[in-house]
Design a protein around this motif. Structure first.
Motif, short mmCIF file in Angstrom:
data_model
loop_
_atom_site.label_atom_id
_atom_site.label_comp_id
_atom_site.label_asym_id
_atom_site.label_seq_id
_atom_site.Cartn_x
_atom_site.Cartn_y
_atom_site.Cartn_z
N UNK A 185 1.04 -1.50 -0.20
CA UNK A 185 -0.16 -0.15 0.33
C UNK A 185 0.86 0.81 0.19
N UNK A 186 0.73 2.58 -1.30
CA UNK A 186 1.16 3.07 -1.10
C UNK A 186 1.66 4.77 0.10
N UNK A 187 1.21 4.46 1.28
CA UNK A 187 0.45 5.07 1.59
C UNK A 187 -0.36 4.32 2.87
N UNK A 188 0.16 4.89 4.71
CA UNK A 188 -1.04 4.42 5.41
C UNK A 188 -1.01 5.41 6.38
N UNK A 189 -1.76 5.11 7.05
CA UNK A 189 -2.50 5.59 8.79
C UNK A 189 -1.71 5.69 10.03
N UNK A 190 -0.09 4.71 9.48
CA UNK A 190 0.29 4.45 11.06
C UNK A 190 1.03 5.81 11.40
N UNK A 191 0.95 6.69 10.99
CA UNK A 191 1.53 7.82 11.64
C UNK A 191 0.61 8.43 12.96
N UNK A 192 -0.66 7.98 11.85
CA UNK A 192 -1.54 8.62 13.45
C UNK A 192 -1.87 8.05 14.52
N UNK A 193 -2.79 8.63 15.55
CA UNK A 193 -2.89 8.03 16.58
C UNK A 193 -2.38 7.13 16.69
N UNK A 194 -2.15 6.74 18.35
CA UNK A 194 -1.42 5.20 18.23
C UNK A 194 -3.02 4.08 18.97
N UNK B 107 -9.12 5.03 8.66
CA UNK B 107 -10.12 4.52 8.80
C UNK B 107 -8.76 3.21 7.59
N UNK B 108 -9.25 1.83 7.76
CA UNK B 108 -8.51 1.01 7.61
C UNK B 108 -7.96 1.43 5.57
N UNK B 109 -6.86 0.68 5.56
CA UNK B 109 -6.66 0.77 3.46
C UNK B 109 -5.99 -0.15 2.78
N UNK B 110 -6.51 -0.42 1.76
CA UNK B 110 -6.76 -1.82 0.90
C UNK B 110 -6.66 -1.29 0.02
N UNK B 111 -5.93 -2.59 -0.72
CA UNK B 111 -6.01 -2.86 -1.69
C UNK B 111 -6.91 -3.40 -2.98
N UNK B 112 -7.63 -2.91 -4.12
CA UNK B 112 -8.16 -4.19 -4.15
C UNK B 112 -7.53 -5.57 -4.80
N UNK B 113 -6.78 -6.41 -4.80
CA UNK B 113 -6.26 -7.19 -4.68
C UNK B 113 -6.89 -8.23 -3.05
N UNK B 114 -6.48 -7.29 -2.34
CA UNK B 114 -7.03 -8.39 -0.72
C UNK B 114 -7.89 -8.12 -0.83
N UNK B 115 -8.64 -6.82 -0.90
CA UNK B 115 -10.18 -6.33 -0.45
C UNK B 115 -11.10 -7.42 -1.13
N UNK B 116 -10.94 -6.84 -2.64
CA UNK B 116 -11.84 -7.99 -3.44
C UNK B 116 -12.11 -9.21 -3.39
N UNK B 148 -16.80 6.32 4.10
CA UNK B 148 -16.88 5.00 3.48
C UNK B 148 -16.09 4.30 4.40
N UNK B 149 -15.58 3.40 4.98
CA UNK B 149 -16.18 2.46 5.48
C UNK B 149 -14.64 1.69 5.49
N UNK B 150 -13.76 2.41 4.40
CA UNK B 150 -12.18 1.39 4.47
C UNK B 150 -11.89 2.01 2.58
N UNK B 151 -10.90 2.52 3.27
CA UNK B 151 -9.57 3.31 1.62
C UNK B 151 -9.59 2.02 0.92
N UNK B 152 -9.77 2.30 -0.53
CA UNK B 152 -9.54 1.71 -1.36
C UNK B 152 -8.52 2.42 -2.04
N UNK B 153 -7.17 1.47 -2.28
CA UNK B 153 -6.27 2.36 -2.62
C UNK B 153 -5.30 1.53 -4.36
#
Lengths: 275, 275
Positions: A185-194, B107-116, B148-153
């Motif tokens: 994943x090219x980015x994530x939210x890991x720098x957000x609140x723990x 929000x959780x971040x996921x890719x199409x390959x992981x999410x679909x 949205x429930x989740x971010x798709x990237x």
């Protein structure tokens, strides 16, 4: 989508299989292919006898192709021109022919997902791989398919298998990138609140239940254990961060206490605000 | 690529996640998204406040969108129109927001390959999933992402992350199709000539080596075992079919005998011709 995710300070990824567009009909499609290549770090674009010429002098065609390429104009500038597919692939050691239909040729048939991991390994070992794509309307002719070692095709809806040229290039690049650079994943939210510790979460639950209990939320009393577990499970499903717990606690406080009175005491920190 | 692979006699695949285009700027992109959806059997297209209107009455926009949709005009005809993203997703139970960059939202971040694959299972269980895509230039605004429930990237070249709207829809559809319908190759060459039995292949090798031996190909004699093995391995790598072996045998016969003399004997069958 949009350019907002593009970070030009990141190192440019290059390499991957050569993309050969054989007799492409529309300059705008050449631009779209370049953009798809750039999205996935492919950098060698070759054109065989484009119908509208290349580099195209017609300002309308030129504008259309560069506009479609968006930031990938550098691939259009460096695209190499050939008269025949045979010349375009002369220096490659392994060639896929992209086609959407059975071609009656005795060649292995594979998909990008199956083929590209092998291509990554073989390019790393010094081989030079490429994919030839045919004209928009007709696809590769049989003699051009015969130039290839293997047929590359795409898992598509059989009732609607007609992939746009740039989309076929895109899927090839996508599977190349996944195989070569991982599916990260090219980015994530890991720098957000723990994430909140379990102690922090449980302490909030205790606080909430005590307040609810006082307000006689749990009725009948015999149902309290089930109601409490359901409530806790609901909040657990949120995957709470430290900030989330502070926000929820502040929210419950406000619900209990009613509107804040101005001026509020300086000593009382609003627990819903970030630190 | 091209329409040549499309087979309208095949059952139309329908279903999959709803595709919601929020404030798309260009009617032509709506058409391209419809085409990408059709390629992978997605059938529910929703439009939120398209800039050029919908159904667009401007004949230029209309022509551009229907032309880009190619055979997927049925998706344009059945596209539903909404004023806000919230209304467009009201009946869905799970929503992905497609975005190319970090949005500062927990929000959780996921890719199409992981999410679909998960989406396939959950749609099969009766849920209704969808993906919202933002306008070409700016992407979704933060309030829309918050729906949205989740971010798709998408795993892309970080130096060039700007995916075209239709290409983002395409990758979503591609991973849906792979997860829902398997990564099956839409055609293969299995109806071609059957693979040669080992006996047939070895018999050809024996014939070839006998002829080469007579012509003193194997020199020095001590190298013959190695030369013979190399030659056999070369041919083995071809994965020979019965027809291939007949063709090779016919080729060797001609090389040995020189030009055929007309009229040839009717009793002598040319072993290079298919049966």
């Amino acid at each position: 989508m949009t350019g907002a995710g593009t970070d030009h300070t990141r190192p440019k990824i290059e390499g991957g299989p050569t993309i050969v567009l054989v007799r492409p009909q529309l300059a705008v499609n050449i631009g779209m292919c370049a953009r798809a290549m750039a999205n996935f770090g492919l950098s060698d674009l070759r054109l065989v006898a484009p119908r509208e010429g290349w580099p195209t002098r017609d300002p309308v065609y030129r504008e259309a192709s560069y506009s479609a390429a968006a930031g990938a104009a550098f691939l259009l500038d460096s695209a190499k021109l050939y008269e025949t597919a045979r010349e375009a692939i002369a220096d490659l050691t392994f060639v896929y022919a992209a086609t959407a239909r059975e071609r009656g040729q005795m060649k292995p048939v594979t998909t990008p997902a199956a083929a590209l991991p092998q291509t990554v390994a073989r390019i790393a070992a010094g081989e030079r791989h490429g994919v030839i794509f045919g004209p928009e309307r007709t696809g590769l002719d049989n003699d051009e398919v015969a130039l290839a070692d293997s047929i590359l095709t795409f898992p598509v809806n059989p009732a609607y298998a007609s992939l746009n040229l740039a989309q076929a290039v895109l899927l090839t690049g996508y599977e190349w990138f996944r195989a070569a650079h991982g599916d990260a994943i090219p980015f994530d939210n890991s720098e957000r609140s723990p994430p909140a510790t379990r102690e922090m979460t449980l302490s909030f639950f205790d606080f909430l239940e005590r307040e609810l209990d006082e307000r006689q939320f749990f009725r009948p009393e015999t149902k309290k254990p089930v109601m409490s577990r359901n409530l806790r499970n609901m909040f657990h499903r949120m995957g709470l961060t430290e900030q989330d717990v502070r926000t929820l606690r502040g929210m419950v406080v406000r619900l209990i206490e009613g509107p804040r009175r101005e001026p509020k005491k300086a000593s009382r920190r609003n627990p819903s605000e970030p630190e």
